[in-house]
Design a protein around this motif. Structure first.
Motif, PDB file in Angstrom:
ATOM      1  N   CYS A  71      -8.864 -36.486  -3.262  1.00  9.69           N
ATOM      2  CA  CYS A  71      -9.559 -35.661  -2.443  1.00  9.69           C
ATOM      3  C   CYS A  71      -9.803 -34.320  -2.687  1.00  9.69           C
ATOM      4  O   CYS A  71      -9.433 -33.576  -4.151  1.00  9.69           O
ATOM      5  CB  CYS A  71      -7.513 -34.714  -1.596  1.00  9.69           C
ATOM      6  SG  CYS A  71      -6.770 -34.341  -2.546  1.00  9.69           S
ATOM      7  N   ILE A  72     -10.629 -33.582  -1.364  1.00 12.85           N
ATOM      8  CA  ILE A  72     -10.824 -32.555  -1.491  1.00 12.85           C
ATOM      9  C   ILE A  72     -11.194 -31.329  -0.881  1.00 12.85           C
ATOM     10  O   ILE A  72     -10.768 -32.083   0.001  1.00 12.85           O
ATOM     11  CB  ILE A  72     -13.005 -32.325  -2.488  1.00 12.85           C
ATOM     12  CG1 ILE A  72     -13.046 -31.094  -2.689  1.00 12.85           C
ATOM     13  CG2 ILE A  72     -13.403 -33.361  -1.036  1.00 12.85           C
ATOM     14  CD1 ILE A  72     -14.415 -31.160  -2.920  1.00 12.85           C
ATOM     15  N   VAL A  73     -10.819 -30.574  -0.951  1.00  6.83           N
ATOM     16  CA  VAL A  73     -10.990 -29.064   0.898  1.00  6.83           C
ATOM     17  C   VAL A  73     -12.466 -28.798   0.905  1.00  6.83           C
ATOM     18  O   VAL A  73     -13.071 -28.874  -0.243  1.00  6.83           O
ATOM     19  CB  VAL A  73     -10.374 -27.284   0.382  1.00  6.83           C
ATOM     20  CG1 VAL A  73     -10.019 -26.622   1.658  1.00  6.83           C
ATOM     21  CG2 VAL A  73      -8.610 -27.727  -0.302  1.00  6.83           C
ATOM     22  N   LEU A  90      -7.166 -34.003   8.016  1.00 10.22           N
ATOM     23  CA  LEU A  90      -8.047 -34.652   6.858  1.00 10.22           C
ATOM     24  C   LEU A  90      -8.505 -35.647   7.639  1.00 10.22           C
ATOM     25  O   LEU A  90      -8.697 -36.332   8.313  1.00 10.22           O
ATOM     26  CB  LEU A  90      -6.767 -35.539   5.599  1.00 10.22           C
ATOM     27  CG  LEU A  90      -5.137 -36.514   6.651  1.00 10.22           C
ATOM     28  CD1 LEU A  90      -5.062 -37.050   5.497  1.00 10.22           C
ATOM     29  CD2 LEU A  90      -4.384 -35.563   7.403  1.00 10.22           C
ATOM     30  N   LYS A  91     -10.123 -36.138   6.724  1.00  9.93           N
ATOM     31  CA  LYS A  91     -10.696 -37.567   6.460  1.00  9.93           C
ATOM     32  C   LYS A  91     -10.368 -38.187   5.444  1.00  9.93           C
ATOM     33  O   LYS A  91     -10.763 -37.650   4.319  1.00  9.93           O
ATOM     34  CB  LYS A  91     -11.628 -37.379   7.542  1.00  9.93           C
ATOM     35  CG  LYS A  91     -11.096 -35.974   8.770  1.00  9.93           C
ATOM     36  CD  LYS A  91     -12.662 -36.328   9.409  1.00  9.93           C
ATOM     37  CE  LYS A  91     -12.815 -35.099  10.691  1.00  9.93           C
ATOM     38  NZ  LYS A  91     -14.259 -34.528  11.119  1.00  9.93           N
ATOM     39  N   PRO A  92     -10.781 -39.182   6.080  1.00 11.07           N
ATOM     40  CA  PRO A  92     -10.313 -40.266   7.160  1.00 11.07           C
ATOM     41  C   PRO A  92      -8.174 -39.948   7.262  1.00 11.07           C
ATOM     42  O   PRO A  92      -7.812 -39.297   6.379  1.00 11.07           O
ATOM     43  CB  PRO A  92      -9.477 -41.717   6.677  1.00 11.07           C
ATOM     44  CG  PRO A  92     -10.993 -41.875   4.728  1.00 11.07           C
ATOM     45  CD  PRO A  92     -10.863 -40.076   4.447  1.00 11.07           C
ATOM     46  N   MET A 103     -12.274 -40.978  -1.624  1.00 10.36           N
ATOM     47  CA  MET A 103     -12.274 -39.442  -1.889  1.00 10.36           C
ATOM     48  C   MET A 103     -11.673 -39.300   0.234  1.00 10.36           C
ATOM     49  O   MET A 103     -11.994 -39.637   0.772  1.00 10.36           O
ATOM     50  CB  MET A 103     -13.288 -39.139  -1.519  1.00 10.36           C
ATOM     51  CG  MET A 103     -13.718 -37.238  -2.006  1.00 10.36           C
ATOM     52  SD  MET A 103     -12.820 -36.253  -2.951  1.00 10.36           S
ATOM     53  CE  MET A 103     -14.111 -36.305  -4.481  1.00 10.36           C
ATOM     54  N   VAL A 104     -10.917 -38.136   0.274  1.00 12.42           N
ATOM     55  CA  VAL A 104      -9.938 -37.917   1.088  1.00 12.42           C
ATOM     56  C   VAL A 104     -10.400 -36.515   2.116  1.00 12.42           C
ATOM     57  O   VAL A 104     -10.137 -35.048   0.497  1.00 12.42           O
ATOM     58  CB  VAL A 104      -8.585 -37.959   1.185  1.00 12.42           C
ATOM     59  CG1 VAL A 104      -8.663 -37.258   2.778  1.00 12.42           C
ATOM     60  CG2 VAL A 104      -8.459 -39.600   1.191  1.00 12.42           C
ATOM     61  N   TYR A 105     -10.886 -36.117   2.394  1.00  5.96           N
ATOM     62  CA  TYR A 105     -11.463 -34.717   2.650  1.00  5.96           C
ATOM     63  C   TYR A 105     -10.369 -34.238   3.587  1.00  5.96           C
ATOM     64  O   TYR A 105     -10.449 -34.578   4.401  1.00  5.96           O
ATOM     65  CB  TYR A 105     -13.168 -34.184   3.601  1.00  5.96           C
ATOM     66  CG  TYR A 105     -14.068 -34.949   2.576  1.00  5.96           C
ATOM     67  CD1 TYR A 105     -15.181 -34.036   1.622  1.00  5.96           C
ATOM     68  CD2 TYR A 105     -14.575 -37.069   2.656  1.00  5.96           C
ATOM     69  CE1 TYR A 105     -15.743 -35.371   1.084  1.00  5.96           C
ATOM     70  CE2 TYR A 105     -14.893 -37.455   2.463  1.00  5.96           C
ATOM     71  CZ  TYR A 105     -16.146 -36.688   1.175  1.00  5.96           C
ATOM     72  OH  TYR A 105     -16.890 -37.247   0.230  1.00  5.96           O
ATOM     73  N   LEU A 106     -10.124 -32.139   3.194  1.00  9.81           N
ATOM     74  CA  LEU A 106      -9.211 -31.945   3.724  1.00  9.81           C
ATOM     75  C   LEU A 106      -9.756 -30.461   4.713  1.00  9.81           C
ATOM     76  O   LEU A 106     -11.078 -29.303   4.291  1.00  9.81           O
ATOM     77  CB  LEU A 106      -7.963 -31.592   2.649  1.00  9.81           C
ATOM     78  CG  LEU A 106      -7.613 -32.784   2.064  1.00  9.81           C
ATOM     79  CD1 LEU A 106      -6.754 -32.343   0.751  1.00  9.81           C
ATOM     80  CD2 LEU A 106      -6.842 -33.277   2.246  1.00  9.81           C
ATOM     81  N   THR A 107      -8.755 -30.351   4.958  1.00  5.77           N
ATOM     82  CA  THR A 107      -9.313 -28.977   5.909  1.00  5.77           C
ATOM     83  C   THR A 107      -7.757 -28.382   5.895  1.00  5.77           C
ATOM     84  O   THR A 107      -6.821 -28.900   6.282  1.00  5.77           O
ATOM     85  CB  THR A 107      -9.480 -29.268   7.759  1.00  5.77           C
ATOM     86  OG1 THR A 107     -10.608 -30.168   8.148  1.00  5.77           O
ATOM     87  CG2 THR A 107      -9.583 -28.181   8.916  1.00  5.77           C
TER      88      THR A 107
END
Length: 215
Positions: A71-73, A90-92, A103-107
C-alpha cells in the motif's frame, strides 16, 4: 516424374506417422504455453482486499503484508472529529479481489489541521453576531474576556493569547476568545448625563431661591 509417382507418398506409412507426430507436438506445445501463461499470470487466483478504514497506516501495512499486498498513501482529506492519520478510503475498495502483490492506494485524514481565515468581527459585531459567525466558520469559543467598553460589543478576537487582526488564520476547530465590552462605557455615559441633570436642577434651585429673596 509422373503424377502417379508424385502422389506415391500417400502410400508411405512413415509419412503419415510423421504428420500425426507433428500435430501432437504442436497441440502439446500450445497446451504447455497456455499452462505456463496461467501460472505466470496467476490466472484465476486472487486476494481479497481487507477493510482497513479507520486504521493507522502502519496497521494497514501489516494487514496488507499478511495478505500479500502493498500500500501507499496517495491522498489526504480533512474530516472533522476523526483522528489525524487514519485511513478514510482505499482503492481498490475493500472486498474486491485482486492479484497478489497489487498496490493499494490509501486516502488518510490529514495530519495537519487546515487553517481558515478568522471572520472579521472586531469592532463591528455584537456578541451574538460574532458568536454566530465564528461558530459557522468552524471555530470554538472560550469564556469571553471582558474589556472596558460598550456592553456586549466585540472589540477583538484572541487565539492562544494573541489578538488576531483582519486576514489572520487559525486551525479549523481552534478555540477563540472574544474580547467583549463590560458596559463601563455605558456607565460613564450615564454618569455624565446624571451630572448634567444635577447641574441643571441645582441651577434652577439656586435661581428660585434668589428670586424669592429679591422679592
Amino acid at each position: 516424374m509422373t503424377i502417379k509417382e508424385f502422389f506415391s507418398f500417400k502410400n508411405n506409412k512413415y509419412f503419415w506417422l510423421n504428420i500425426v507426430a507433428m500435430v501432437v507436438v504442436v497441440v502439446m506445445l500450445g497446451f504447455g504455453v497456455m499452462k505456463w501463461l496461467d501460472v505466470y499470470t496467476r490466472h484465476g487466483e486472487g486476494v481479497v482486499v481487507p477493510d482497513v478504514k479507520g486504521m493507522s497506516v502502519s496497521e494497514a501495512e501489516m494487514m496488507f503484508r499478511n495478505h500479500g499486498l502493498t500500500c501507499i498513501v496517495s491522498d489526504s482529506n480533512y474530516v472533522k472529529n476523526k483522528p489525524a492519520g487514519i485511513i478514510l478510503d482505499l482503492k481498490p475498495a475493500a472486498g474486491q479481489k485482486v492479484k497478489e502483490g497489487r498496490m493499494v492506494y490509501l486516502t488518510i485524514n490529514t495530519l495537519d489541521t487546515p487553517l481558515r481565515v478568522v471572520p472579521d468581527v472586531a469592532d463591528n459585531s455584537s456578541l451574538r453576531q460574532a458568536q454566530a459567525k465564528l461558530m459557522a466558520a468552524g471555530f470554538k469559543l472560550a469564556e469571553n474576556q471582558l474589556v472596558s467598553g460598550e456592553k456586549d460589543w466585540v472589540y477583538g478576537v484572541k487565539y492562544m493569547g494573541r489578538e488576531l487582526h483582519i486576514g489572520d488564520k487559525a486551525p479549523i476547530g481552534a478555540t477563540l476568545t472574544l474580547m467583549v465590552g463590560d458596559g463601563s462605557a455605558d456607565s460613564a455615559f450615564g454618569d455624565s448625563i446624571d451630572a448634567v441633570v444635577d447641574e441643571v436642577v441645582d441651577g434652577a434651585a439656586e435661581g428660585s431661591a434668589t428670586d424669592e429673596s429679591w422679592f
